[in-house]
Design a protein around this motif. Structure first.
Motif, PDB file in Angstrom:
ATOM      1  N   GLY A  21      70.388  34.357  29.530  1.00 32.04           N
ATOM      2  CA  GLY A  21      71.499  34.265  30.643  1.00 32.04           C
ATOM      3  C   GLY A  21      72.289  35.542  30.555  1.00 32.04           C
ATOM      4  N   CYS A  22      71.420  36.546  30.765  1.00 29.87           N
ATOM      5  CA  CYS A  22      72.187  38.067  30.688  1.00 29.87           C
ATOM      6  C   CYS A  22      71.904  38.793  32.001  1.00 29.87           C
ATOM      7  CB  CYS A  22      71.674  38.730  29.470  1.00 29.87           C
ATOM      8  SG  CYS A  22      70.033  39.229  29.509  1.00 29.87           S
ATOM      9  N   ILE A  23      73.092  39.426  32.303  1.00 22.30           N
ATOM     10  CA  ILE A  23      72.954  40.584  33.259  1.00 22.30           C
ATOM     11  C   ILE A  23      73.071  42.094  32.664  1.00 22.30           C
ATOM     12  CG2 ILE A  23      73.824  41.653  35.422  1.00 22.30           C
ATOM     13  CD1 ILE A  23      74.758  38.968  36.259  1.00 22.30           C
ATOM     14  N   ILE A  24      72.040  42.969  32.566  1.00 19.67           N
ATOM     15  CA  ILE A  24      72.160  44.124  32.053  1.00 19.67           C
ATOM     16  C   ILE A  24      71.667  45.227  32.787  1.00 19.67           C
ATOM     17  CG2 ILE A  24      71.395  45.480  29.792  1.00 19.67           C
ATOM     18  CD1 ILE A  24      70.914  42.557  28.482  1.00 19.67           C
ATOM     19  N   GLY A  25      72.553  46.202  33.053  1.00 20.53           N
ATOM     20  CA  GLY A  25      72.068  47.346  33.824  1.00 20.53           C
ATOM     21  C   GLY A  25      72.150  46.931  35.504  1.00 20.53           C
ATOM     22  N   GLY A  26      72.076  48.094  36.456  1.00 16.02           N
ATOM     23  CA  GLY A  26      71.940  47.717  37.501  1.00 16.02           C
ATOM     24  C   GLY A  26      73.093  47.311  38.177  1.00 16.02           C
ATOM     25  N   ASN A  85      75.515  44.975  27.386  1.00 20.13           N
ATOM     26  CA  ASN A  85      75.104  44.607  25.982  1.00 20.13           C
ATOM     27  C   ASN A  85      75.757  45.652  24.804  1.00 20.13           C
ATOM     28  OD1 ASN A  85      74.019  47.256  26.744  1.00 20.13           O
ATOM     29  ND2 ASN A  85      71.993  46.582  26.569  1.00 20.13           N
ATOM     30  N   GLU A  86      75.131  45.505  23.579  1.00 27.29           N
ATOM     31  CA  GLU A  86      76.029  46.220  22.530  1.00 27.29           C
ATOM     32  C   GLU A  86      75.767  47.752  22.862  1.00 27.29           C
ATOM     33  OE1 GLU A  86      74.415  44.436  19.136  1.00 27.29           O
ATOM     34  OE2 GLU A  86      76.033  42.873  19.169  1.00 27.29           O
ATOM     35  N   ALA A  87      74.723  48.338  23.471  1.00 26.54           N
ATOM     36  CA  ALA A  87      74.557  49.542  23.724  1.00 26.54           C
ATOM     37  C   ALA A  87      75.331  50.246  24.752  1.00 26.54           C
ATOM     38  CB  ALA A  87      73.029  49.685  23.895  1.00 26.54           C
ATOM     39  N   GLY A  88      76.314  49.279  25.531  1.00 24.30           N
ATOM     40  CA  GLY A  88      76.983  49.887  26.462  1.00 24.30           C
ATOM     41  C   GLY A  88      76.467  50.238  27.658  1.00 24.30           C
ATOM     42  N   THR A  89      74.899  49.753  28.015  1.00 25.33           N
ATOM     43  CA  THR A  89      74.410  50.157  29.216  1.00 25.33           C
ATOM     44  C   THR A  89      75.265  49.876  30.596  1.00 25.33           C
ATOM     45  OG1 THR A  89      72.229  49.391  28.180  1.00 25.33           O
ATOM     46  CG2 THR A  89      72.306  49.431  30.594  1.00 25.33           C
ATOM     47  N   ASN A  90      75.413  50.929  31.397  1.00 23.80           N
ATOM     48  CA  ASN A  90      76.149  50.799  32.599  1.00 23.80           C
ATOM     49  C   ASN A  90      75.725  49.662  33.309  1.00 23.80           C
ATOM     50  OD1 ASN A  90      77.714  53.052  31.857  1.00 23.80           O
ATOM     51  ND2 ASN A  90      76.226  54.467  32.964  1.00 23.80           N
ATOM     52  N   THR A  91      76.589  48.516  33.718  1.00 21.93           N
ATOM     53  CA  THR A  91      76.275  47.633  34.417  1.00 21.93           C
ATOM     54  C   THR A  91      77.361  47.220  35.197  1.00 21.93           C
ATOM     55  OG1 THR A  91      75.259  46.657  32.480  1.00 21.93           O
ATOM     56  CG2 THR A  91      75.667  45.035  34.194  1.00 21.93           C
ATOM     57  N   THR A  92      76.941  46.972  36.577  1.00 16.89           N
ATOM     58  CA  THR A  92      77.914  46.803  37.533  1.00 16.89           C
ATOM     59  C   THR A  92      77.907  45.334  38.196  1.00 16.89           C
ATOM     60  OG1 THR A  92      78.131  49.201  38.284  1.00 16.89           O
ATOM     61  CG2 THR A  92      78.982  47.500  39.795  1.00 16.89           C
ATOM     62  N   VAL A  93      78.902  44.627  38.164  1.00 16.20           N
ATOM     63  CA  VAL A  93      78.954  43.286  38.603  1.00 16.20           C
ATOM     64  C   VAL A  93      80.121  42.997  39.592  1.00 16.20           C
ATOM     65  CG1 VAL A  93      79.087  40.985  37.848  1.00 16.20           C
ATOM     66  CG2 VAL A  93      77.942  42.641  36.435  1.00 16.20           C
ATOM     67  N   THR A  94      79.768  42.852  40.875  1.00 18.71           N
ATOM     68  CA  THR A  94      80.839  42.465  41.877  1.00 18.71           C
ATOM     69  C   THR A  94      80.698  41.254  42.736  1.00 18.71           C
ATOM     70  OG1 THR A  94      79.523  43.721  43.412  1.00 18.71           O
ATOM     71  CG2 THR A  94      81.291  45.220  42.097  1.00 18.71           C
ATOM     72  N   VAL A  95      81.963  40.931  43.097  1.00 22.29           N
ATOM     73  CA  VAL A  95      82.069  39.700  43.801  1.00 22.29           C
ATOM     74  C   VAL A  95      82.741  39.779  45.003  1.00 22.29           C
ATOM     75  CG1 VAL A  95      81.367  37.905  41.923  1.00 22.29           C
ATOM     76  CG2 VAL A  95      83.792  38.662  42.470  1.00 22.29           C
ATOM     77  N   GLY A  96      82.788  39.058  46.123  1.00 20.00           N
ATOM     78  CA  GLY A  96      83.823  38.921  47.074  1.00 20.00           C
ATOM     79  C   GLY A  96      83.124  39.761  48.387  1.00 20.00           C
ATOM     80  N   VAL A  97      84.146  40.308  49.113  1.00 21.63           N
ATOM     81  CA  VAL A  97      83.686  41.291  50.165  1.00 21.63           C
ATOM     82  C   VAL A  97      83.902  42.581  49.983  1.00 21.63           C
ATOM     83  CG1 VAL A  97      84.110  41.336  52.458  1.00 21.63           C
ATOM     84  CG2 VAL A  97      84.344  38.971  51.671  1.00 21.63           C
ATOM     85  N   HIS A  98      82.844  43.356  50.283  1.00 19.55           N
ATOM     86  CA  HIS A  98      82.897  44.808  50.246  1.00 19.55           C
ATOM     87  C   HIS A  98      83.869  45.277  51.380  1.00 19.55           C
ATOM     88  CE1 HIS A  98      80.172  45.615  47.125  1.00 19.55           C
ATOM     89  NE2 HIS A  98      79.096  44.985  47.525  1.00 19.55           N
TER      90      HIS A  98
END
Length: 463
Positions: free
Chosen positions: A299-304, A319-332
């Motif tokens: 159930g994970c989103i990692i990276g990207g 994740n615990e390694a601190g992978t750069n992950t961008t998660v956005t919602v709504g309207v740009h």
């Protein structure tokens, strides 16, 4: 024989009669014939006599008590005709959560396929119904069931018995309001590779294998792939179901105007106007016009970069390694900018259109004044063509603005939900706002509050 006169009480609606038989000497008894005679001759009960009740009165000597001895029948209306469909008509795109907490994406099914010669439906005609009556032999007619018209649609025939319907072609079958259609389905029992070539099909596509590197599958319907998708292009206009997931190698694109369901996405680009269901996103670029739901053991989103207009829910983000992950919602913000640009173009083109209409009006006035036709005048024809072009252009801009407005309205309550954990290294965006997660957080959601992004416990309601 000194037998008393039985008393009979009839209900007001003449649907029931109760008899009370007086006691008699031990060496005497009534007969069933005698009681029948009382009912018919004295009390005018013509129908509905319960002979077993009279027999029981006599045999068990049921004296000085009321016994139900006659009963009318209410009319029983006939049943309407109906079709018994011999194929599955209900589907769910929701994956099945197994006992161990994992999610079964392999058994999702969104289409039903039939073979030519297969029975698809049986018609059950209406029944006549049964008339009712009361004790005085007054009858009440029952309603006959309603007859249904023959099945409409394509790809099947009705047999000589008049009730059995059979497929004449093989393909995907659908039913809406007793209209059945069988559409073509392209089914491949193997991999999509250089030996098969790329697939482009007007209908649904089912692939019982893999889609290998460099291949493409395009369909106007739903695409179902049983195994893996590698660095390939998949476009299913109505939906995409990937039972085995995507190993994209940064060269896979999955897109649909409908919903997309997959076991996982790795190093892939995903574009979806509907909703997305998956167990994991790994270093993928995802755009979703609806909701994204990431569940299951991982159930994970990692990276990207993952964006959904209406909201994102995942068990774990980052994740615990601190992978750069961008998660956005709504309207740009560019959606608002695009609508502003479209409105400006509409205003400008509307001004041009008004001037063109003034020019055409001048031609009309000249024709009335001079009595000469300018219908085929090159100058007038140029104006007519430009009017058609501008009218179509303005309509297209307005349609695009309406589409963007729907996106804006759908994003009103969008939030990012981390059901179990979110890690540092994750950037959260809601509309034009963004924040960086600096510490591990459990069971939180991020949403717009007072013009900024707020972090709340899942289910917390702001007063």
């Amino acid at each position: 024989m000194s037998l008393g006169m039985p008393f009979v009480r009839k209900s007001q609606d003449l649907m029931e009669a109760y008899m009370m038989v007086p006691s008699c000497n031990p060496d005497e008894n009534y007969t069933v014939d005698y009681l029948n005679e009382i009912l018919t001759s004295v009390y005018d009960i013509k129908l509905g006599v319960i002979q077993t009740a009279l027999e029981k009165i006599v045999e068990s000597r049921l004296f000085d008590r009321e016994v139900l001895v006659a009963k009318g029948e209410l009319p029983k209306d006939g049943k309407d005709g109906y079709y018994e469909f011999l194929f599955n008509r209900t589907f769910s795109q929701q994956p099945i959560v197994l006992e161990d907490g994992s999610v079964d994406y392999r058994n999702i099914k969104m289409i039903e396929v039939v073979e030519a010669g297969q029975d698809i439906a049986i018609y059950h005609p209406p029944t006549q119904g049964t008339n009712g009556y009361n004790l005085g032999a007054q009858f009440q007619n029952a309603k006959r069931g309603v007859e249904l018209p023959p099945l409409r649609g394509t790809g099947f025939e009705c047999l000589d018995d008049g009730v059995t319907y059979r497929a004449t072609v093989s393909g995907k079958i659908t039913e809406i309001n007793n209209r059945v259609n069988i559409f073509p389905v392209h089914e491949l029992f193997g991999d999509v590779d250089l030996s098969t070539g790329n697939i482009e099909f007007n209908g649904d596509v089912i692939i019982h294998g893999n889609v290998l590197d460099g291949m493409s599958v395009r369909a106007t319907g739903t695409i179902t792939v049983d195994k893996l998708v590698e660095a390939a292009y998949i476009e299913g206009r109505k939906g995409v179901i990937l039972h085995g997931g995507v190993l994209g190698k940064n060269n896979a694109t999955i897109c649909s105007k409908g919903n997309i369901t997959a076991q996982f996405f790795e190093y892939a680009r995903v574009e979806c106007e509907g909703n997305i269901e998956a167990e994991s996103f790994m270093d993928s670029r995802v755009y979703c016009g609806g909701h994204i739901h990431v569940s299951g053991k991982k159930g994970c989103i990692i990276g990207g970069e993952t964006h959904a207009v209406c909201g994102i829910s995942a068990t774990q983000i980052g994740n615990e390694a601190g992978t750069n992950t961008t998660v956005t919602v709504g309207v740009h913000p560019e959606v608002y900018a695009k609508n502003a640009a479209l409105q400006a173009a509409i205003d400008e083109n509307t001004g041009y259109l008004e001037k063109i209409e003034e020019g055409l009006l001048q031609f009309e006035q000249a024709m009335r004044t001079k009595g000469t036709s300018f219908r085929n005048d090159p100058r007038r024809m140029t104006l007519v063509k430009e009017k058609v072009r501008l009218t179509a252009l303005i309509a297209g801009h307005r349609e695009e603005m309406a589409k963007n407005q729907k996106i804006i309205e759908a994003s009103t309550s969008a939030c990012v939900e981390a059901i179990r954990m979110i890690y540092p290294g994750v950037r959260i965006g809601v509309d034009e706002q963004s924040i960086q997660v600096k510490e591990e957080q459990q069971s939180v959601e991020f949403r717009k509050y007072m013009g900024r992004i707020g972090m709340f416990g899942i289910g917390y309601t702001v007063a």
